[in-house]
Design a protein around this motif. Structure first.
Motif, PDB file in Angstrom:
ATOM      1  N   TRP A 229       1.047  -1.194  -0.071  1.00 12.36           N
ATOM      2  CA  TRP A 229      -0.137  -0.028  -0.143  1.00 12.36           C
ATOM      3  C   TRP A 229       0.946   0.996  -0.301  1.00 12.36           C
ATOM      4  O   TRP A 229       1.841   1.414   0.774  1.00 12.36           O
ATOM      5  N   ASN A 230       0.381   2.374  -0.660  1.00 15.47           N
ATOM      6  CA  ASN A 230       1.202   3.512  -0.611  1.00 15.47           C
ATOM      7  C   ASN A 230       0.303   4.706  -0.021  1.00 15.47           C
ATOM      8  O   ASN A 230      -0.947   4.418   0.177  1.00 15.47           O
TER       9      ASN A 230
ATOM     10  N   VAL B 193       3.488  -1.421   8.609  1.00 17.77           N
ATOM     11  CA  VAL B 193       2.671  -0.697   9.540  1.00 17.77           C
ATOM     12  C   VAL B 193       2.094   0.374   8.652  1.00 17.77           C
ATOM     13  O   VAL B 193       2.799   1.034   8.112  1.00 17.77           O
ATOM     14  N   LEU B 194       0.770   0.512   8.991  1.00 16.47           N
ATOM     15  CA  LEU B 194       0.205   1.422   8.162  1.00 16.47           C
ATOM     16  C   LEU B 194      -0.716   2.344   9.090  1.00 16.47           C
ATOM     17  O   LEU B 194      -1.332   1.847   9.814  1.00 16.47           O
TER      18      LEU B 194
ATOM     19  N   VAL C 154      -9.709   5.556  10.034  1.00  9.36           N
ATOM     20  CA  VAL C 154     -10.684   4.449  10.060  1.00  9.36           C
ATOM     21  C   VAL C 154     -11.919   4.942   9.869  1.00  9.36           C
ATOM     22  O   VAL C 154     -12.867   4.124   9.230  1.00  9.36           O
ATOM     23  N   ARG C 155     -12.347   6.240   9.600  1.00 14.31           N
ATOM     24  CA  ARG C 155     -13.586   6.825   9.022  1.00 14.31           C
ATOM     25  C   ARG C 155     -13.723   6.657   7.306  1.00 14.31           C
ATOM     26  O   ARG C 155     -14.523   6.007   7.137  1.00 14.31           O
ATOM     27  N   THR C 156     -12.649   6.798   6.712  1.00 11.70           N
ATOM     28  CA  THR C 156     -12.525   7.093   5.278  1.00 11.70           C
ATOM     29  C   THR C 156     -11.938   5.830   4.908  1.00 11.70           C
ATOM     30  O   THR C 156     -11.906   5.359   3.424  1.00 11.70           O
ATOM     31  N   GLY C 157     -10.963   5.009   5.651  1.00 14.30           N
ATOM     32  CA  GLY C 157     -10.162   3.999   5.070  1.00 14.30           C
ATOM     33  C   GLY C 157      -8.834   4.367   4.213  1.00 14.30           C
ATOM     34  O   GLY C 157      -8.252   3.280   3.558  1.00 14.30           O
ATOM     35  N   ARG C 158      -8.558   5.710   4.259  1.00 11.11           N
ATOM     36  CA  ARG C 158      -7.492   6.185   3.424  1.00 11.11           C
ATOM     37  C   ARG C 158      -6.256   6.017   4.287  1.00 11.11           C
ATOM     38  O   ARG C 158      -6.088   6.123   5.380  1.00 11.11           O
ATOM     39  N   VAL C 159      -5.075   5.601   3.785  1.00 15.07           N
ATOM     40  CA  VAL C 159      -3.833   5.370   4.183  1.00 15.07           C
ATOM     41  C   VAL C 159      -2.946   6.608   4.342  1.00 15.07           C
ATOM     42  O   VAL C 159      -2.785   7.256   3.477  1.00 15.07           O
TER      43      VAL C 159
END
Length: 149
Positions: free
Chosen positions: A89-90, A130-131, A135-140
């Motif tokens: 993931w980026n 580790v990211l 948690v609301r939007t799911g964006r990293v």
């Protein structure tokens, strides 16, 4: 003879707790030192020039790497399984909720010297990475690759 055996068992149970208390104190001191270095970095960013900022960043990074090298057992990969395949993931990517459910939260980020997550943010383990995920939007928001050994 019976008293000696009881004293030996008592000493064997008390000794590990004393040793862990010392390591806990050492961990607290190193956390305090890291906070001070981060504060110096913020001050260098605010008031200093680019060389000061680069130097402070290098010091903080090297301190974290030294800590990680000397505490390999904390960053041990272990037997970690997930019901999905590994994806690199980026920052800015959007995750499905299955990837950042509470099952994958890092309960104690301070143990790994990760910064405190803000509101609606959680540190999530994804295989050895580790990211930092909103948690609301799911964006990293942030990625540390190869974090665990």
């Amino acid at each position: 003879m019976r008293k000696l055996i009881i004293l030996g068992l008592l000493a064997a149970t008390v000794a590990p707790s004393v040793a862990s208390a010392q390591s806990y104190g050492e961990a607290r001191r190193s956390e305090r030192q890291l906070r001070e270095e981060k504060r110096d970095l913020r001050q260098a960013q605010r008031y200093g020039d680019r060389r000061d900022v680069r130097e402070q960043r290098r010091e903080v990074r090297e301190d974290w790497r030294d800590y990680r090298r000397s505490h390999r057992n904390v960053y041990r990969g272990g037997n970690w399984r997930a019901p999905f395949r590994y994806t690199a993931w980026n920052t800015g990517a959007r995750l499905r909720p299955a990837y950042y459910s509470s099952r994958y939260y890092i309960a104690d980020p301070y143990r790994y010297r990760l910064p405190r997550p803000g509101a609606n943010l959680r540190w999530v383990r994804h295989y050895n990475d580790v990211l930092l995920v909103n948690v609301r939007t799911g964006r990293v928001m942030q990625v540390h690759r190869g974090f665990f050994w």
